[in-house]
Design an enzyme around this catalytic site. Structure first.
Site, PDB file in Angstrom:
ATOM      1  N   TYR A 142     -15.565  -3.122  -7.809  1.00  0.00           N
ATOM      2  CA  TYR A 142     -16.893  -3.343  -8.394  1.00  0.00           C
ATOM      3  C   TYR A 142     -17.818  -2.142  -8.250  1.00  0.00           C
ATOM      4  O   TYR A 142     -18.503  -1.776  -9.198  1.00  0.00           O
ATOM      5  CB  TYR A 142     -17.559  -4.611  -7.802  1.00  0.00           C
ATOM      6  CG  TYR A 142     -18.820  -5.001  -8.549  1.00  0.00           C
ATOM      7  CD1 TYR A 142     -18.736  -5.643  -9.779  1.00  0.00           C
ATOM      8  CD2 TYR A 142     -20.081  -4.724  -8.040  1.00  0.00           C
ATOM      9  CE1 TYR A 142     -19.880  -5.992 -10.485  1.00  0.00           C
ATOM     10  CE2 TYR A 142     -21.229  -5.064  -8.736  1.00  0.00           C
ATOM     11  CZ  TYR A 142     -21.130  -5.702  -9.961  1.00  0.00           C
ATOM     12  OH  TYR A 142     -22.260  -6.031 -10.646  1.00  0.00           O
ATOM     13  N   ILE A 152       5.401  -4.443  -1.026  1.00  0.00           N
ATOM     14  CA  ILE A 152       4.493  -5.472  -0.526  1.00  0.00           C
ATOM     15  C   ILE A 152       4.438  -6.505  -1.630  1.00  0.00           C
ATOM     16  O   ILE A 152       3.910  -6.252  -2.709  1.00  0.00           O
ATOM     17  CB  ILE A 152       3.126  -4.885  -0.154  1.00  0.00           C
ATOM     18  CG1 ILE A 152       3.312  -3.906   1.021  1.00  0.00           C
ATOM     19  CG2 ILE A 152       2.147  -5.989   0.216  1.00  0.00           C
ATOM     20  CD1 ILE A 152       2.068  -3.169   1.438  1.00  0.00           C
ATOM     21  N   LYS A 174       0.145   1.138  -0.622  1.00  0.00           N
ATOM     22  CA  LYS A 174       0.688   0.146  -1.544  1.00  0.00           C
ATOM     23  C   LYS A 174       0.213   0.561  -2.925  1.00  0.00           C
ATOM     24  O   LYS A 174      -0.975   0.489  -3.229  1.00  0.00           O
ATOM     25  CB  LYS A 174       0.183  -1.254  -1.181  1.00  0.00           C
ATOM     26  CG  LYS A 174       0.616  -2.344  -2.168  1.00  0.00           C
ATOM     27  CD  LYS A 174      -0.006  -3.693  -1.802  1.00  0.00           C
ATOM     28  CE  LYS A 174       0.395  -4.762  -2.816  1.00  0.00           C
ATOM     29  NZ  LYS A 174      -0.229  -6.080  -2.524  1.00  0.00           N
ATOM     30  N   ARG A 210      -7.432  -4.447 -10.601  1.00  0.00           N
ATOM     31  CA  ARG A 210      -8.433  -5.298  -9.963  1.00  0.00           C
ATOM     32  C   ARG A 210      -9.676  -4.526  -9.532  1.00  0.00           C
ATOM     33  O   ARG A 210     -10.740  -5.113  -9.387  1.00  0.00           O
ATOM     34  CB  ARG A 210      -7.830  -6.016  -8.745  1.00  0.00           C
ATOM     35  CG  ARG A 210      -6.885  -7.149  -9.104  1.00  0.00           C
ATOM     36  CD  ARG A 210      -6.445  -7.906  -7.873  1.00  0.00           C
ATOM     37  NE  ARG A 210      -5.546  -9.016  -8.190  1.00  0.00           N
ATOM     38  CZ  ARG A 210      -5.912 -10.265  -8.424  1.00  0.00           C
ATOM     39  NH1 ARG A 210      -7.203 -10.580  -8.376  1.00  0.00           N
ATOM     40  NH2 ARG A 210      -5.034 -11.194  -8.691  1.00  0.00           N
ATOM     41  N   TYR A 212      -4.384   0.563  -0.274  1.00  0.00           N
ATOM     42  CA  TYR A 212      -3.959  -0.286  -1.387  1.00  0.00           C
ATOM     43  C   TYR A 212      -4.678   0.173  -2.649  1.00  0.00           C
ATOM     44  O   TYR A 212      -5.903   0.063  -2.756  1.00  0.00           O
ATOM     45  CB  TYR A 212      -4.279  -1.747  -1.066  1.00  0.00           C
ATOM     46  CG  TYR A 212      -3.833  -2.768  -2.101  1.00  0.00           C
ATOM     47  CD1 TYR A 212      -2.928  -2.460  -3.112  1.00  0.00           C
ATOM     48  CD2 TYR A 212      -4.321  -4.071  -2.042  1.00  0.00           C
ATOM     49  CE1 TYR A 212      -2.530  -3.405  -4.036  1.00  0.00           C
ATOM     50  CE2 TYR A 212      -3.926  -5.035  -2.958  1.00  0.00           C
ATOM     51  CZ  TYR A 212      -3.030  -4.702  -3.946  1.00  0.00           C
ATOM     52  OH  TYR A 212      -2.631  -5.649  -4.867  1.00  0.00           O
ATOM     53  N   THR A 255      -4.814 -10.148  -1.543  1.00  0.00           N
ATOM     54  CA  THR A 255      -5.199 -10.793  -2.800  1.00  0.00           C
ATOM     55  C   THR A 255      -4.435 -12.099  -2.986  1.00  0.00           C
ATOM     56  O   THR A 255      -5.017 -13.125  -3.351  1.00  0.00           O
ATOM     57  CB  THR A 255      -4.911  -9.862  -3.988  1.00  0.00           C
ATOM     58  OG1 THR A 255      -5.522  -8.604  -3.754  1.00  0.00           O
ATOM     59  CG2 THR A 255      -5.441 -10.450  -5.276  1.00  0.00           C
ATOM     60  N   THR A 256      -3.123 -12.062  -2.713  1.00  0.00           N
ATOM     61  CA  THR A 256      -2.314 -13.265  -2.842  1.00  0.00           C
ATOM     62  C   THR A 256      -2.743 -14.313  -1.835  1.00  0.00           C
ATOM     63  O   THR A 256      -2.548 -15.511  -2.036  1.00  0.00           O
ATOM     64  CB  THR A 256      -0.830 -12.911  -2.665  1.00  0.00           C
ATOM     65  OG1 THR A 256      -0.480 -11.866  -3.586  1.00  0.00           O
ATOM     66  CG2 THR A 256       0.066 -14.102  -2.929  1.00  0.00           C
TER      67      THR A 256
END
Length: 297
Positions: free
Chosen positions: A111, A208, A166, A142, A137, A48-49
């Site tokens: 989603y 992380i 994570k 999100r 993750y 994401t980052t």
């Protein structure tokens, strides 16, 4: 299996862009070297980052290969291959494996809002398609849905190459349940810099990290102190860095992480739409925070 094959402090690396908004592969290689020198144990690419939603398939593969080359076996390179389409995730995982990465990360499908059984089958199917170790993750903020402890534990027990999670759910009872009941070779990483200390106190192995892009040495210090059981010193180091940990998330990540890197003198370019670059006001507040915690003078 070595339960700490990826170490304790793993930055989710930003993706550098040039002035035209294209992936800057040369700068990415420089950043890999910088972060390893700063004490990073491994690096996650295109998380994401790393703005994975706006990087196309071909550029992801080129970026994985470039980072593998730059690391030169000094630290494992992990590829984020997760998406909300199982078939696409499998394709990217298999191709990433050919790029020479040493591990994969896969996020809960966003989603789609899958039920727990759907999450289980999604991750199990990906895991069975590759040989590389996989980090799950879980980030409900999100993805809308939370992967429950029972689902994570089932995957940990049923899939030999699913080796870690994570956890960014903020659900400490859930995190504790996973730590308590996971196989011996399965580990839990904090997915939130600010939660690293409390998660490591109850048995997590590291983080992380987002702030690891900006201040890898400082985050490394915290996890190493925790690993040594020196929680008093870890608490002091954590409290000193906490204002910046929180400040980087004043707006959507990685807007302020990239701005913070510019302020340190190592620019990685801006962000891609639909994200927008930091405003002047945000930059000023960020610079003040960075000075307050001693990341810049």
């Amino acid at each position: 299996m070595n339960k700490l094959r990826f170490g304790r402090m793993i930055p989710a690396m930003v993706t550098p862009f040039d002035g035209d908004g294209k992936v800057d592969f040369a700068r990415a290689q420089e950043l890999v070297e910088r972060l390893i020198k700063g004490g990073s144990d491994s690096l996650i690419i295109c998380g994401t980052t790393g703005e994975s939603p706006t990087i196309n398939h071909a550029d992801k593969l080129k970026l994985f290969s470039a980072c593998v080359e730059a690391s030169n076996h000094k630290a494992p390179i992990l590829a984020n291959v997760g998406s909300n389409c199982t078939a696409d995730s499998i394709t990217l995982a298999q191709e990433a494996q050919k790029c020479g990465v040493e591990g994969l990360m896969t996020v809960v499908p966003y989603y789609n809002k899958p039920p727990q059984k759907g999450m289980y089958e999604h991750f199990k199917t990906i895991a069975s398609s590759v040989e590389l170790p996989i980090i799950l993750y879980n980030i409900p903020g999100r993805c809308v849905v939370n992967m429950e402890a029972e689902t994570t534990l089932a995957l940990a027990h049923d899939c030999e190459n699913i080796v870690a999670v994570k956890e960014a759910s903020g659900k400490f009872d859930q995190i504790q349940h996973i730590i308590n009941d996971a196989p011996d070779d399965f580990v839990v990483y904090s997915g939130d810099d600010a939660a690293t200390l409390p998660i490591m106190k109850v048995g997590g192995v590291g983080v992380i990290s987002t702030i690891g892009n900006v201040a890898p040495e400082r985050m490394k210090e915290i996890v190493d102190l925790c690993a040594a059981g020196d929680f008093d010193e870890a608490e002091l180091a954590h409290e000193k860095l906490l204002p910046l940990m929180n400040g980087l998330f004043e707006t959507s990540n990685p807007i302020l992480v990239k701005e913070a890197m510019r302020l340190t003198g190592f620019s990685v370019g801006g962000v891609r739409l639909p994200l927008i670059n930091a405003s002047t006001e945000q930059s000023k507040r960020l610079e003040s925070l960075m000075k307050e915690v001693g990341v810049i003078a």
